[in-house]
Enzyme design. Structure first.
Site, PDB file in Angstrom:
ATOM      1  N   HIS A  55       3.162   0.238  -0.018  1.00 38.28           N
ATOM      2  CA  HIS A  55       4.130  -0.769  -0.146  1.00 38.28           C
ATOM      3  C   HIS A  55       4.414  -1.297   1.115  1.00 38.28           C
ATOM      4  O   HIS A  55       4.220  -0.781   2.146  1.00 38.28           O
ATOM      5  CB  HIS A  55       5.478   0.033  -0.393  1.00 38.28           C
ATOM      6  CG  HIS A  55       6.808  -1.069  -0.640  1.00 38.28           C
ATOM      7  ND1 HIS A  55       6.767  -1.792  -1.698  1.00 38.28           N
ATOM      8  CD2 HIS A  55       8.001  -1.290   0.198  1.00 38.28           C
ATOM      9  CE1 HIS A  55       8.017  -2.669  -1.670  1.00 38.28           C
ATOM     10  NE2 HIS A  55       8.728  -2.259  -0.475  1.00 38.28           N
ATOM     11  N   ASP A  96       7.420   7.988  -8.140  1.00 34.99           N
ATOM     12  CA  ASP A  96       8.312   8.631  -8.868  1.00 34.99           C
ATOM     13  C   ASP A  96       8.841   7.756  -9.882  1.00 34.99           C
ATOM     14  O   ASP A  96       8.455   6.598 -10.259  1.00 34.99           O
ATOM     15  CB  ASP A  96       9.340   9.604  -8.494  1.00 34.99           C
ATOM     16  CG  ASP A  96      10.322   8.711  -7.443  1.00 34.99           C
ATOM     17  OD1 ASP A  96      10.395   7.604  -7.779  1.00 34.99           O
ATOM     18  OD2 ASP A  96      11.263   9.446  -7.134  1.00 34.99           O
TER      19      ASP A  96
HETATM   20  C1  GAR Z   1       0.155  -4.543  -0.650  1.00 31.39           C
HETATM   21  O1  GAR Z   1       0.450  -5.246   0.393  1.00 31.39           O
HETATM   22  C2  GAR Z   1       0.780  -3.594  -1.192  1.00 31.39           C
HETATM   23  O2  GAR Z   1       1.418  -2.695  -0.660  1.00 31.39           O
HETATM   24  C3  GAR Z   1       1.686  -4.373  -2.337  1.00 31.39           C
HETATM   25  O3  GAR Z   1       0.698  -5.529  -2.736  1.00 31.39           O
HETATM   26  C4  GAR Z   1      -0.253  -5.663  -1.773  1.00 31.39           C
HETATM   27  C5  GAR Z   1      -1.642  -5.692  -2.491  1.00 31.39           C
HETATM   28  O4  GAR Z   1      -2.834  -6.209  -1.564  1.00 31.39           O
HETATM   29  N1  GAR Z   1       2.410  -3.607  -3.234  1.00 31.39           N
HETATM   30  C6  GAR Z   1       3.441  -3.798  -3.561  1.00 31.39           C
HETATM   31  O5  GAR Z   1       4.185  -4.804  -2.968  1.00 31.39           O
HETATM   32  C7  GAR Z   1       4.169  -2.980  -4.567  1.00 31.39           C
HETATM   33  N2  GAR Z   1       5.566  -3.106  -4.622  1.00 31.39           N
HETATM   34  P1  GAR Z   1      -4.154  -6.120  -2.096  1.00 31.39           P
HETATM   35  O6  GAR Z   1      -4.136  -6.366  -3.831  1.00 31.39           O
HETATM   36  O7  GAR Z   1      -4.903  -7.001  -1.110  1.00 31.39           O
HETATM   37  O8  GAR Z   1      -4.388  -4.542  -1.900  1.00 31.39           O
END
Ligand code: GAR
Length: 216
Positions: free
Chosen positions: A111, A143
């Site tokens: 996250h 979770d």
């Molecule tokens: C990441 O920053 C991840 O933490 C976030 O989406 C991005 C995906 O990047 N996830 C969330 O916000 C989940 N709540 P990526 O597709 O380049 O790996």
């Protein structure tokens, strides 16, 4: 593949740069894990293309192809289970997994904020709007809640004057990719223990067939 390597299924919803870092890491056998499949909740995304280029099997399970959310929960759990993972990694997977998956496998999520601050789908935007000067990223167990599982690892990232959501998210993701690779690698090689909300890495006896352990 090493006998000792744990099996990862990685779930994605977008560009998959965190997935790419994991794909790069598992190319080295000493990392301790292999990616046996990449799953998604939508098709046509770069995350799936990255898996295909790496020769990793993929699957797509779309919510809208099911009569209700419970049916999707069962379907994606079955798709994951078919690959017999030791650990499931949500790497930018923008869905909450249901009990059929969460009760069957340990699931790690990443996250782009320092939980418990700014959970949800807009962690970067919410942190900027709040005016924090330091934010970061969190690797935690999934979770049933929204980003409420036990925290495994965190790193900080400074907010600069003039940052917008894109510049800050890119800076967070640079740190996040390293943290995810380091954390999953340690989990694979050393195991983990969860006691209440406290996660400790280490204490695995390699070869005991048990990648992790949860105690109350
Ligand atoms: C990441 O920053 C991840 O933490 C976030 O989406 C991005 C995906 O990047 N996830 C969330 O916000 C989940 N709540 P990526 O597709 O380049 O790996």
């Amino acid at each position: 593949m090493s006998d000792q390597a744990i099996r990862l299924v990685v779930l994605v919803s977008g560009s998959g740069t965190n997935l790419q870092s994991l794909l790069d890491a598992v190319a080295d056998e000493s990392y301790g894990a292999v990616i046996v499949a990449v799953g998604a909740d939508r098709d046509g995304i770069e995350g799936l293309a990255r898996a295909e280029r790496a020769g990793v099997p993929t699957f797509v399970e779309r919510v809208r192809d099911h009569s209700d959310r419970a049916a999707w929960d069962e379907a994606i759990a079955a798709r994951i289970a078919a690959h017999k993972p030791d650990l499931v990694i949500c790497a930018g997977f923008m869905r909450i997994l249901g009990a059929p998956t969460l009760s069957a496998f340990p699931v790690v999520n990443t996250h782009p904020a320092l939980l418990p601050a700014f959970p949800g789908a807009h962690g970067v935007r919410d942190a900027l709007a709040y005016g924090v000067r330091v934010t970061g990223c969190t690797v935690m167990f999934a979770d049933a809640g929204v980003d409420t599982g036990p925290i495994i690892a965190q790193e900080t990232v400074r907010v600069y004057d003039g940052d917008d959501e894109d510049t800050l998210h890119e800076r967070i993701k640079t740190v996040e990719r390293g943290l995810l690779v380091e954390t999953v690698g340690r989990m694979a090689r050393e195991g983990w223990t969860v006691t209440g909300r406290n996660v400790r890495l280490g204490s695995r006896t390699r070869g005991d067939g048990e990648p992790g352990r949860t105690t109350k």
